[in-house]
Write an enzyme that holds these catalytic residues in place. Structure first.
Site, PDB file in Angstrom:
ATOM      1  N   CYS A 165       2.428   9.521  73.185  1.00 35.89           N
ATOM      2  CA  CYS A 165       0.734   8.261  72.715  1.00 35.89           C
ATOM      3  C   CYS A 165       0.962   6.694  73.739  1.00 35.89           C
ATOM      4  O   CYS A 165      -0.040   6.425  72.988  1.00 35.89           O
ATOM      5  CB  CYS A 165       0.723   8.631  71.366  1.00 35.89           C
ATOM      6  SG  CYS A 165      -0.002   9.986  70.122  1.00 35.89           S
ATOM      7  N   HIS A 220      13.209   3.164  76.429  1.00 35.29           N
ATOM      8  CA  HIS A 220      12.746   4.122  76.628  1.00 35.29           C
ATOM      9  C   HIS A 220      13.628   4.314  76.203  1.00 35.29           C
ATOM     10  O   HIS A 220      14.534   4.111  76.200  1.00 35.29           O
ATOM     11  CB  HIS A 220      12.927   5.054  78.207  1.00 35.29           C
ATOM     12  CG  HIS A 220      12.202   6.000  77.942  1.00 35.29           C
ATOM     13  ND1 HIS A 220      13.097   7.411  77.487  1.00 35.29           N
ATOM     14  CD2 HIS A 220      11.368   7.359  79.079  1.00 35.29           C
ATOM     15  CE1 HIS A 220      12.515   8.079  77.998  1.00 35.29           C
ATOM     16  NE2 HIS A 220      11.557   8.346  79.034  1.00 35.29           N
ATOM     17  N   HIS A 266      -3.349 -11.652  66.746  1.00 37.78           N
ATOM     18  CA  HIS A 266      -3.703 -10.358  66.455  1.00 37.78           C
ATOM     19  C   HIS A 266      -2.586  -9.045  67.082  1.00 37.78           C
ATOM     20  O   HIS A 266      -2.468  -8.969  67.871  1.00 37.78           O
ATOM     21  CB  HIS A 266      -5.403  -9.458  67.395  1.00 37.78           C
ATOM     22  CG  HIS A 266      -6.537 -11.046  66.765  1.00 37.78           C
ATOM     23  ND1 HIS A 266      -7.182 -10.851  65.470  1.00 37.78           N
ATOM     24  CD2 HIS A 266      -6.506 -11.921  67.983  1.00 37.78           C
ATOM     25  CE1 HIS A 266      -7.883 -12.479  65.693  1.00 37.78           C
ATOM     26  NE2 HIS A 266      -7.273 -13.208  67.290  1.00 37.78           N
ATOM     27  N   HIS A 316      -0.394   1.087  67.704  1.00 36.89           N
ATOM     28  CA  HIS A 316      -0.454   2.703  67.032  1.00 36.89           C
ATOM     29  C   HIS A 316      -0.661   2.673  66.188  1.00 36.89           C
ATOM     30  O   HIS A 316      -0.178   3.288  65.565  1.00 36.89           O
ATOM     31  CB  HIS A 316       0.008   3.494  68.108  1.00 36.89           C
ATOM     32  CG  HIS A 316       0.205   4.947  68.133  1.00 36.89           C
ATOM     33  ND1 HIS A 316      -0.916   5.263  68.734  1.00 36.89           N
ATOM     34  CD2 HIS A 316       0.728   5.779  67.969  1.00 36.89           C
ATOM     35  CE1 HIS A 316      -1.125   6.934  69.131  1.00 36.89           C
ATOM     36  NE2 HIS A 316       0.161   7.012  68.446  1.00 36.89           N
ATOM     37  N   HIS A 343      -8.418   5.052  59.919  1.00 32.51           N
ATOM     38  CA  HIS A 343      -9.457   6.250  59.080  1.00 32.51           C
ATOM     39  C   HIS A 343     -10.895   6.652  60.038  1.00 32.51           C
ATOM     40  O   HIS A 343     -11.220   8.242  58.749  1.00 32.51           O
ATOM     41  CB  HIS A 343     -10.252   5.256  57.939  1.00 32.51           C
ATOM     42  CG  HIS A 343     -11.002   5.453  56.951  1.00 32.51           C
ATOM     43  ND1 HIS A 343     -12.127   5.340  57.254  1.00 32.51           N
ATOM     44  CD2 HIS A 343     -11.328   6.033  55.363  1.00 32.51           C
ATOM     45  CE1 HIS A 343     -13.238   5.165  55.699  1.00 32.51           C
ATOM     46  NE2 HIS A 343     -12.350   5.964  54.733  1.00 32.51           N
ATOM     47  N   ASN A 373      -6.024   9.612  65.066  1.00 28.69           N
ATOM     48  CA  ASN A 373      -5.344   9.791  65.743  1.00 28.69           C
ATOM     49  C   ASN A 373      -5.652  10.175  66.983  1.00 28.69           C
ATOM     50  O   ASN A 373      -5.450  11.065  67.422  1.00 28.69           O
ATOM     51  CB  ASN A 373      -4.181  10.175  65.501  1.00 28.69           C
ATOM     52  CG  ASN A 373      -2.210   9.968  66.280  1.00 28.69           C
ATOM     53  OD1 ASN A 373      -3.456   9.160  67.558  1.00 28.69           O
ATOM     54  ND2 ASN A 373      -1.491  10.163  66.035  1.00 28.69           N
TER      55      ASN A 373
END
Length: 602
Positions: free
Chosen positions: A334, A413, A497, A501, A530, A534
């Site tokens: 993702c 990573h 802002h 994720h 919502h 995802n």
């Protein structure tokens, strides 16, 4: 009389002028301060805000230096005025008589013979804010006296001195030429080697048609009718759905609406084409960019990597030019959207005067899990259809129409650690059915990756005030008190802002808690989860679109996009708004933004 018997005349003037709405009496107070050095009354009367505050602060520093005050005294006074919350014990009273008739206006200043009660008059958050402003503008405040002195010295230079300088340069021609050569060469090297700015011209997020919506009841009915799940697995999925933070209007691919589902290669290609081409069509329409002008193409999709590749499908669809630099990133989870942005940024540093398109998506059709292993059922409940297309440019002329400029990309990573490597793992269960397994250690590993990422990101984005506080706390903890809690930098001072994720409710909750964010800061992430679920690597763009649709982004605002992915990776991208950003046409929130935010039952 506060200023002594010699200042009675100014109090009379103050009473006559009154508060005209533009602060007339305030400037009288400034004049009084100049005469009597009673600067703190001005600050208390004004309330410590606005342009007047800075005028008094700068003037006070200059006059205090001239009167021989030490830097320590000036610093303490400066911190004090930033912390004062209203009048306090200053005793500044203004009266306006009558409710409907004439009004009498006056200011009465009463001295206080005691120091103010700091527990009542000092708000610690204002002390911190004042300290932040002081440190952030310290260089400017230090340069003001230097500039004033330089201007005064320059104004006192007579023509004879200028003539002498010209003669000196005239008879030292070699030195002038050498210095000029070094200056020109140095400027040329700097201009040629400095990083080229990368602009985000526009982006688009795919929104599926309404007939692909998957409310909870349909999800559970279809799961039951497939015959692949036992009662325990069905109940588990029902509970996950109820607690997931997803709404009733998320989307499933067309193949999953069939009974039984049709997870074929053709159906998976169809899903990929609908998402990618839908986002790209809208992007090209909004920007009026011809596909032939695209010089770089980067596509990321973790779980669906056919041959020819997804990037080749786009090249074929839009007939992109033959020398295009195309890349297809697979299996990177993702957070691959930020990785794709980083790759495009590096390519734009090499290839001049061109455009780059980054497409981020995920494919559900062939990656639905039809088994009964609990750890592999969770992705079924969270992942939904979505994708984004982003147009980047290194052309200077695009700055005028671009929405954002890319400021930083930081990648972390943790794959060297075995637990981190296996916490999000595609495998087969005991029955030979393939799915993605999520480890119980996922949140702890994500927290460690986030800590490493923000440790790298912090020094390049946080104001110097936060860095000094963090460093001072670290020194005290190491040398004097090991039990001292580490200072958590306030990232709200660095970013306006946050696009976290939308991997799940737990991810958003943990970041809100650990970064000490307000519900407003995570609103975009919760509402995206919502409304769209995802959507993997594209979720951060749905979140940015939400903030734009709410009209919250102003010129100069900084946006922090942060994503987590298998491997395990935590990646951040920082953008700066180049203008007051309005939502693009046909945005994902166009027909529903007025319904949000919704109240979530957590």
């Amino acid at each position: 009389m506060v200023g002594g018997s010699g200042a009675w005349w100014l109090e009379v003037v103050v009473g006559v002028v009154g508060d005209d709405g533009d602060g007339g009496w305030w400037w009288c107070m400034v004049a009084w301060w100049v005469v009597m050095d009673r600067w703190w009354w001005c600050v208390v009367a004004r309330g410590g805000g606005g342009v007047g505050w800075w005028v008094v602060a700068v003037m006070h520093i200059l006059f205090s230096l001239g009167n021989g005050k030490s830097a320590t005294e000036i610093f303490l006074e400066f911190c004090l005025i930033s912390a004062m919350d209203g009048g306090g014990d200053a005793g500044v009273n203004a009266g306006r008589g009558g409710e409907g008739g004439g009004a009498s206006i006056g200011v009465q200043i009463q001295p206080s013979r005691r120091l103010p009660d700091f527990l009542l008059s000092v708000n610690l958050k204002y002390v911190k804010l004042g300290y932040h402003y002081l440190i952030s503008h310290l260089l400017t405040l230090c340069l003001i006296p230097v500039m004033v002195i330089t201007l005064i010295e320059a104004s006192q230079t007579n023509p004879n001195e200028i003539h002498q300088l010209w003669l000196h340069l005239k008879y030292n021609l070699v030195s002038v030429i050498v210095c000029s050569t070094f200056l020109v060469c140095g400027s040329t090297v700097y201009i040629m080697t400095r990083p080229r700015p990368v602009y985000l011209v526009d982006y688009s997020c795919y929104r599926a048609p309404d007939d692909l919506k998957a409310p909870f009841k349909r999800f559970m009915d279809h799961s039951r009718l497939t015959g692949d799940f036992d009662e325990s697995s069905l109940e588990f999925q029902r509970k996950i759905l109820e607690r997931s933070g997803l709404g009733e209007e998320t989307y499933f691919p067309e193949a999953m609406h069939s009974i039984p589902p049709q997870p074929t290669m053709a159906a998976a290609r169809l899903e990929a084409e609908q998402v990618m081409f839908g986002a790209l069509d809208n992007l090209f329409a909004n920007t009026s960019i011809k596909p032939k002008n695209i010089g770089i193409l980067v596509v990321n999709c973790s779980l669906f990597n056919p041959t020819p590749s997804l990037s080749a499908m786009i090249v074929n669809k839009y007939k992109l030019r033959g020398n295009i630099r195309s890349f297809n990133l697979g299996g990177m989870g993702c957070s691959a959207g930020v990785i794709a942005i980083d790759l495009a940024k590096d390519l734009l540093q090499i290839h001049r005067n061109t455009y780059a398109v980054v497409v981020s998506t995920e494919n559900i059709t062939q990656n639905w899990y039809f088994g009964n292993k609990k750890a592999m059922l969770i992705p079924n409940c969270l992942f939904r259809v979505g994708g984004s297309a982003v147009l980047l440019s290194n052309k200077s002329r695009d700055r005028r129409r671009a929405k954002y400029k890319l400021v930083h990309v930081v990648r972390t990573h943790k794959g060297a650690d075995d637990k981190a490597f296996r916490c999000v793992y595609q495998e087969q269960d005991d029955a030979g059915k393939t799915g993605v397994s999520l480890s119980k250690d996922l949140m702890a590993i994500a927290g460690g990756a986030l800590k490493t990422n923000i440790t790298t990101l912090g020094p390049i984005v946080l104001p110097i005030s936060e860095q000094l506080l963090f460093f001072a706390t670290l020194v005290v903890k190491k040398l004097f008190n090991k039990n001292l809690k580490p200072y958590i930098p306030d990232f709200k001072l660095a970013f306006d802002h946050f696009c976290i994720h939308a991997g799940g409710r737990a991810v958003i909750d943990e970041l809100e808690k650990n970064l000490q964010l307000s519900p407003m800061h995570v609103e975009a992430s919760r509402m995206t989860l919502h409304r769209f679920g995802n959507t993997s690597s594209s979720s951060i763009w749905y979140e940015l679109a939400y903030i734009e649709a709410k009209g919250r982004i102003r010129k100069g605002h900084r946006v922090w996009q942060i994503a987590f992915g298998s491997g395990f990776k935590c990646n951040s991208a920082v953008w700066q708004a180049l203008r007051n950003v309005k939502p693009s046409r046909n945005g994902p929130w166009e027909d529903c933004i007025d319904k949000y935010p919704v109240q979530l039952v957590l």
